[in-house]
Design a protein around this motif. Structure first.
Motif, short mmCIF file in Angstrom:
data_model
loop_
_atom_site.label_atom_id
_atom_site.label_comp_id
_atom_site.label_asym_id
_atom_site.label_seq_id
_atom_site.Cartn_x
_atom_site.Cartn_y
_atom_site.Cartn_z
N THR A 16 0.90 -1.17 0.02
CA THR A 16 0.00 -0.16 -0.12
C THR A 16 0.83 1.26 0.02
OG1 THR A 16 -0.06 0.09 2.48
CG2 THR A 16 -2.00 -1.23 1.26
N VAL A 17 0.23 2.42 -0.12
CA VAL A 17 0.98 3.79 0.05
C VAL A 17 -0.08 4.74 0.58
CG1 VAL A 17 0.27 4.54 -2.38
CG2 VAL A 17 2.31 5.50 -1.40
N LEU A 18 0.60 5.38 1.62
CA LEU A 18 -0.17 6.31 2.31
C LEU A 18 0.17 7.77 1.64
CD1 LEU A 18 -1.94 7.45 4.51
CD2 LEU A 18 0.20 7.96 5.87
N VAL A 19 -0.94 8.35 0.96
CA VAL A 19 -0.73 9.71 0.19
C VAL A 19 -1.08 10.71 1.31
CG1 VAL A 19 -1.44 11.24 -1.43
CG2 VAL A 19 -1.58 8.70 -1.86
N ARG A 20 0.04 11.52 1.73
CA ARG A 20 -0.20 12.71 2.82
C ARG A 20 -0.69 13.98 2.01
NH1 ARG A 20 4.48 13.90 3.56
NH2 ARG A 20 5.73 12.18 3.14
N ASP A 21 -0.29 14.21 0.84
CA ASP A 21 -0.62 15.32 -0.04
C ASP A 21 -0.78 15.09 -1.44
OD1 ASP A 21 -1.12 18.08 -0.36
OD2 ASP A 21 0.58 18.83 0.20
N ALA A 22 -1.52 16.12 -1.95
CA ALA A 22 -1.44 15.21 -3.63
C ALA A 22 -1.37 16.77 -4.44
CB ALA A 22 -2.70 14.61 -3.80
N PRO A 23 -0.97 16.91 -5.67
CA PRO A 23 -1.18 18.11 -6.65
C PRO A 23 -2.39 18.13 -7.17
CG PRO A 23 0.30 16.28 -7.66
CD PRO A 23 -0.14 15.79 -6.21
N THR A 24 -2.76 19.09 -7.87
CA THR A 24 -3.92 19.33 -8.54
C THR A 24 -4.00 18.16 -9.78
OG1 THR A 24 -2.93 21.05 -10.17
CG2 THR A 24 -4.14 21.69 -8.39
#
Length: 396
Positions: free
Chosen positions: A117-125
């Protein structure tokens, strides 16, 4: 007397792009492309990642942080075609194709990787870090145009199209002939009245700098019949001679070619370089006969021969770069003649100084200092310190 501009035009009229050859891309550097190269595919060929990270559906990373299931691992060059569905992501490296279903790349530094799995802490537009297929070029676009000088960037573009060979104009093969009984090869013992031949070395180096292949011949003695036989036997694309074109008793080049109907000898309204000759030999070979003083040969090559060689190579732009400079000192100019004064840079703001007092066309040692040629119009009678002048840049 012929004007500088008119003689330049006559010299250039003798030149035409040479025949084309197919060469390996490895051998194409410095040659001129002879045909347009178009792309038949979009460039890039597919959407690909601009970052190392994770390919995701942006709809899955609007509420953060979020944990996504990793369904694929995509290094650059991977041929895998996974599909990113709701709640999933694909680990992806820069340059790898973006998998179906994904629309955004989350840089690896905005994530924490788990086992599967991967934890996404922030993401771009949405759409960020995706290089779109065809954003560089679309099918039918000319990527590298005919007439392009193939330097590193152009060669990279050719390679990106998948070409292992290219069709180019071949380099002009140019014979350089220096004449004079007083000349001996550099390194030879000198007796009184003799000097080392510098012109053939100067002109051969100038031919190579202009992108040609130099065939250096000389020094050649002042023997009219032998010189005529030599010049008419050369199998080259052009001939450049130095010396023997003035009005003296030993002007061997002029005497050797005087019976050639398509070769003319003229006085050009320029200093240095007033005595000039040019034309075609019976087999059509262009010949440029330059005066023998080194500064005259140097300036004459720059003004008359170099542009012709660039045209033979297939280039449309055959002119040196010019800059507007400021004179640092004062010198006189010849009445009614343009002047080509070797100059060097001596300060900021494009300030230049003549390499020698006066126009001394024999001052070959001072010529080594030259970084440009100041082109002074015929109607100017004196250059004064502070005057604006146009300079041809002949060195970096």
């Amino acid at each position: 007397m012929r004007s500088l501009t008119a003689h330049r035009a006559a010299a250039l009229a003798l030149a035409a792009p040479l025949a084309t050859v197919e060469v390996l891309l490895d051998d194409a550097g410095g040659l001129v492309l002879a045909e347009d190269l178009r792309t038949h595919e979009p460039l890039p060929r597919w959407d690909n990642s601009a970052m190392d990270g994770y390919a995701v559906r942006h709809a899955d990373v609007t509420a953060l942080p979020v944990t996504l299931r990793v369904v694929a691992d995509l290094p650059a060059g991977s041929a895998d075609e996974p599909v990113v569905v709701a709640g999933s992501a694909a680990r992806i490296m820069t340059g790898a194709p973006v998998p179906a279903g994904a629309d955004t790349i989350v840089p690896v530094e905005l994530t924490d990787a788990g086992t599967a799995t991967v934890l996404v802490r922030d993401a771009p537009t949405p759409g960020t870090h995706v290089r779109r297929a065809g954003e560089d070029a679309v099918p039918g676009d000319v990527v590298v145009a005919a007439g392009t000088l193939l330097g590193p960037a152009a060669i990279a573009a050719v390679a990106s199209l998948g070409h292992a060979t290219v069709r180019v104009h071949r380099r002009p093969r140019v014979a350089v002939v220096s004449t004079g009984d007083e000349l001996v090869p550099p390194g030879s013992p000198l007796r009184r009245g003799q000097i080392p031949d510098s012109n053939s070395w100067l002109l051969a180096a100038a031919v190579r700098e202009a992108g040609g292949e130099a065939v250096r011949i000389g020094p050649v003695p002042d023997d009219v019949d032998a010189l005529r036989e030599l010049l008419l036997s050369l199998d080259v694309d052009a001939i450049v001679t130095s010396g023997g074109v003035s009005v003296g008793a030993y002007d061997v080049v002029k005497a050797a070619l005087v019976d050639q109907p398509d070769v003319e000898f003229v006085a050009v309204a320029v200093q240095p370089g007033k005595p000039q000759g040019l034309g075609r030999l019976p087999d059509g070979t262009p010949i440029y006969t330059l005066p023998g003083n080194p500064v005259s040969s140097f300036a004459s090559f720059e003004m008359f021969v170099r542009p012709a060689l660039l045209r033979m190579r297939g280039l449309a732009d055959v002119e040196r770069r010019t800059v507007l400079a400021v004179a640092d000192d004062t010198w006189t100019t010849p009445p009614g003649r343009a002047q080509l004064m070797p100059v060097r840079w001596v300060g900021p703001d494009r300030v230049v100084r003549a390499t020698a007092r006066g126009s001394g066309s024999h001052l070959v040692a001072r010529l080594a200092l030259a970084e440009g040629l100041a082109v002074i119009p015929a109607e100017v009678s004196q250059v004064r310190a502070g005057d604006p002048i146009t300079v041809l840049r002949v060195s970096p």
